[in-house]
Enzyme design. Structure first.
Site, mmCIF file in Angstrom:
data_model
loop_
_atom_site.group_PDB
_atom_site.id
_atom_site.type_symbol
_atom_site.label_atom_id
_atom_site.label_comp_id
_atom_site.label_asym_id
_atom_site.label_seq_id
_atom_site.Cartn_x
_atom_site.Cartn_y
_atom_site.Cartn_z
ATOM 1 N N HIS A 73 0.852 -1.199 0.000
ATOM 2 C CA HIS A 73 0.000 0.000 0.000
ATOM 3 C C HIS A 73 0.884 1.244 0.000
ATOM 4 O O HIS A 73 1.524 1.560 1.014
ATOM 5 C CB HIS A 73 -0.916 -0.031 1.224
ATOM 6 C CG HIS A 73 -1.893 1.103 1.325
ATOM 7 N ND1 HIS A 73 -3.264 0.918 1.467
ATOM 8 C CD2 HIS A 73 -1.724 2.450 1.304
ATOM 9 C CE1 HIS A 73 -3.871 2.088 1.536
ATOM 10 N NE2 HIS A 73 -2.953 3.042 1.443
ATOM 11 N N HIS A 224 -9.455 2.232 1.083
ATOM 12 C CA HIS A 224 -9.116 2.872 2.357
ATOM 13 C C HIS A 224 -10.400 2.880 3.187
ATOM 14 O O HIS A 224 -11.360 3.555 2.813
ATOM 15 C CB HIS A 224 -8.697 4.318 2.140
ATOM 16 C CG HIS A 224 -7.396 4.487 1.412
ATOM 17 N ND1 HIS A 224 -7.191 4.069 0.130
ATOM 18 C CD2 HIS A 224 -6.235 5.055 1.816
ATOM 19 C CE1 HIS A 224 -5.953 4.363 -0.231
ATOM 20 N NE2 HIS A 224 -5.345 4.964 0.760
ATOM 21 N N GLU A 227 -10.198 5.284 8.016
ATOM 22 C CA GLU A 227 -8.975 5.969 8.454
ATOM 23 C C GLU A 227 -9.438 7.170 9.268
ATOM 24 O O GLU A 227 -9.418 8.315 8.809
ATOM 25 C CB GLU A 227 -8.117 6.394 7.254
ATOM 26 C CG GLU A 227 -6.750 6.898 7.692
ATOM 27 C CD GLU A 227 -5.879 7.342 6.534
ATOM 28 O OE1 GLU A 227 -6.358 7.391 5.388
ATOM 29 O OE2 GLU A 227 -4.704 7.676 6.792
HETATM 30 N N1 LIG Z 1 -3.538 7.808 4.208
HETATM 31 C C1 LIG Z 1 -3.991 8.283 3.035
HETATM 32 C C2 LIG Z 1 -5.342 8.423 2.760
HETATM 33 C C3 LIG Z 1 -5.725 8.905 1.560
HETATM 34 N N2 LIG Z 1 -4.823 9.256 0.649
HETATM 35 C C4 LIG Z 1 -3.525 9.115 0.929
HETATM 36 O O1 LIG Z 1 -2.665 9.419 0.095
HETATM 37 N N3 LIG Z 1 -3.119 8.636 2.113
#
Ligand SMILES: Nc1ccnc(=O)[nH]1
Length: 437
Positions: A73, A224, A227
């Site tokens: 990733h 993703h 997060e």
């Molecule tokens: N952690 C991240 C989330 C979304 N875009 C990114 O480049 N990085």
């Protein structure tokens, strides 16, 4: 470490310590003492230490040998923009807005290409043989970046095996026309369907639509999810639900999954069970998660209380295939990093505490190797076995504590049995792109 690799590529690496976990017994934390014969770019034979006699012997005296790294990733399209576009406050939202700004102004093909190539040279010098990158797809970027990626994949073939996932935000995914445009271009490029969502009222719909179009176009998925420090983030659970409901049989990977660590034990257990049942693999990004999560918006007087990472040990215990990876490098999402799989392993061990029980610690070499390769389906399997390419790293360190205590910048990197130049590219090369020269 001072080793001279014979230029004809025929030799024996003697007295090497190799994690048994990378030689086929995935759950063993033991190190085995072996002799490895290299010939014609391949691992020709592996035998117990002292068993192979030959003219060209390189005695490692217990030094550790690992397979070339897999970085599951990354964000090669964002890499190294930090000097011209910094994160104003170190937060996730600060990163998102800063990248949006820089992308709109600067991400022409030549800019993306030069930064990607720089990143790949760093990764190669550190010993990485396979990388999956996410690529920002907010239209019209999908028209620019896929073409650059296709050129880089061809240019780097034989050195770094490349995969890419087209990263869409929730608004793009929820717009049927945009979703189809990106998914279709992704399919043409041989890419993976990607996206990002955490707290969002439409997460069920988002995941249903992604799984549906992935099924229609026969695409793997890498998202993703969650997060976020918000315990109400439910993207991972919605993803698992959508995969189970649709009976989707393609490969599915979920990255980040941070909120799992701040949910109640009951919720976390429910989500982990579903992730295991859905066959979703999970990749944790320990360095980036620790950098962005639990950060105050720049007051500078608050210390973080949690590490930002997901419940990776619990996911693994539940039978989920897990990996760790670099994530961003020198961009607003992470100010540091150099696509060094060893840094990921070393920092991951500390942040995620997979260094105890010590007897099992070497199993985690697979998280930047064989398990990551299996999740992605890379040809580079990151297994050390006879007849496989001699894509290896030789370390002077003989034990976990010796290995983890230094950056191992003096490692020897073998590709096809030959030592590569491990000199890292100079940042000055990029000065003209940064407006600093
Ligand atoms: N952690 C991240 C989330 C979304 N875009 C990114 O480049 N990085």
């Amino acid at each position: 470490m001072d080793v001279i690799i014979p230029a004809d590529g025929h030799y024996v690496i003697a007295n090497a310590s190799v994690p048994v976990s990378v030689m086929g017994n995935a759950s063993s934390g033991a190190l085995a003492r072996v002799d490895i014969t290299i010939a014609d770019g391949l691992i020709a034979a592996i035998g117990p230490a002292g068993s192979i006699t030959a003219l060209n012997i390189i005695d490692l005296d217990g030094g550790i040998v690992l397979p070339a790294f897999v970085d599951l990733h990354t964000h090669l399209d964002k890499g190294h923009i930090w000097p011209r576009k910094q994160n104003p406050d170190g937060t996730w939202l600060g990163a998102l807005m800063a990248v949006l700004d820089d992308r709109t102004v600067n991400w022409a093909a030549a800019d993306v290409e030069r930064r990607m190539d720089f990143s790949l040279r760093c990764a190669f010098a550190h010993g990485t043989a396979a990388i999956r990158t996410h690529l920002d797809m907010a239209p019209p970027q999908h028209e620019i970046t896929w073409e650059v990626f296709e050129a880089m994949r061809a240019r780097w073939a034989g050195r770094i095996e490349l995969q890419a996932a087209g990263l869409m935000g929730p608004d793009t995914i929820l717009d049927p026309e945009k979703l189809r445009a990106v998914a279709t271009r992704t399919k043409t490029a041989g890419g993976i369907l990607g996206g990002s969502t955490a707290v969002h009222p439409e997460n069920h719909t988002i995941m249903r639509r992604l799984v549906e179009i992935a099924g229609e176009l026969d695409l793997a998925i890498d998202l993703h999810t969650d997060e976020s420090p918000d315990p109400t983030a439910n993207a991972l659970e919605c993803l698992a639900d959508a995969v189970i409901e649709a009976g989707f049989t393609g490969k599915v990977t979920a990255g980040h999954c941070c909120s799992l660590a701040v949910q109640s034990d009951d919720v976390a257990k429910r989500v982990i069970d579903k992730v295991a049942r859905a066959g979703v693999a999970v990749v944790s990004l320990p360095m980036c998660n620790m950098y962005l999560q639990d950060r105050d918006n720049g007051s500078g007087v608050r210390t973080p209380r949690w590490r930002g990472v997901t419940l990776l040990n619990e996911l693994k215990a539940a039978g989920v295939t897990v990996a760790i990876a670099s994530d961003n490098t020198r961009d607003p999402f992470y100010a540091y990093g150099d696509l060094d799989g060893f840094e990921v392993l070393r920092e991951g061990a500390r942040i995620l505490q997979f260094d105890h029980p010590q007897a099992d610690a070497f199993v985690w070499a697979r998280a930047v190797g064989a398990d990551a390769a299996a999740i992605a389906g890379f040809a580079h399997s990151a297994i050390i076995a006879e007849a496989l390419p001699a894509d290896l790293m030789l370390f002077g360190a003989r034990s976990w504590t010796e290995l983890m205590s230094r950056p191992q910048a003096d490692r020897t990197v073998l590709r096809g049995g030959l030592a590569i130049d491990t000199t890292l590219p100079d940042y000055r090369e990029l000065d003209d792109l940064m407006g600093t020269r």
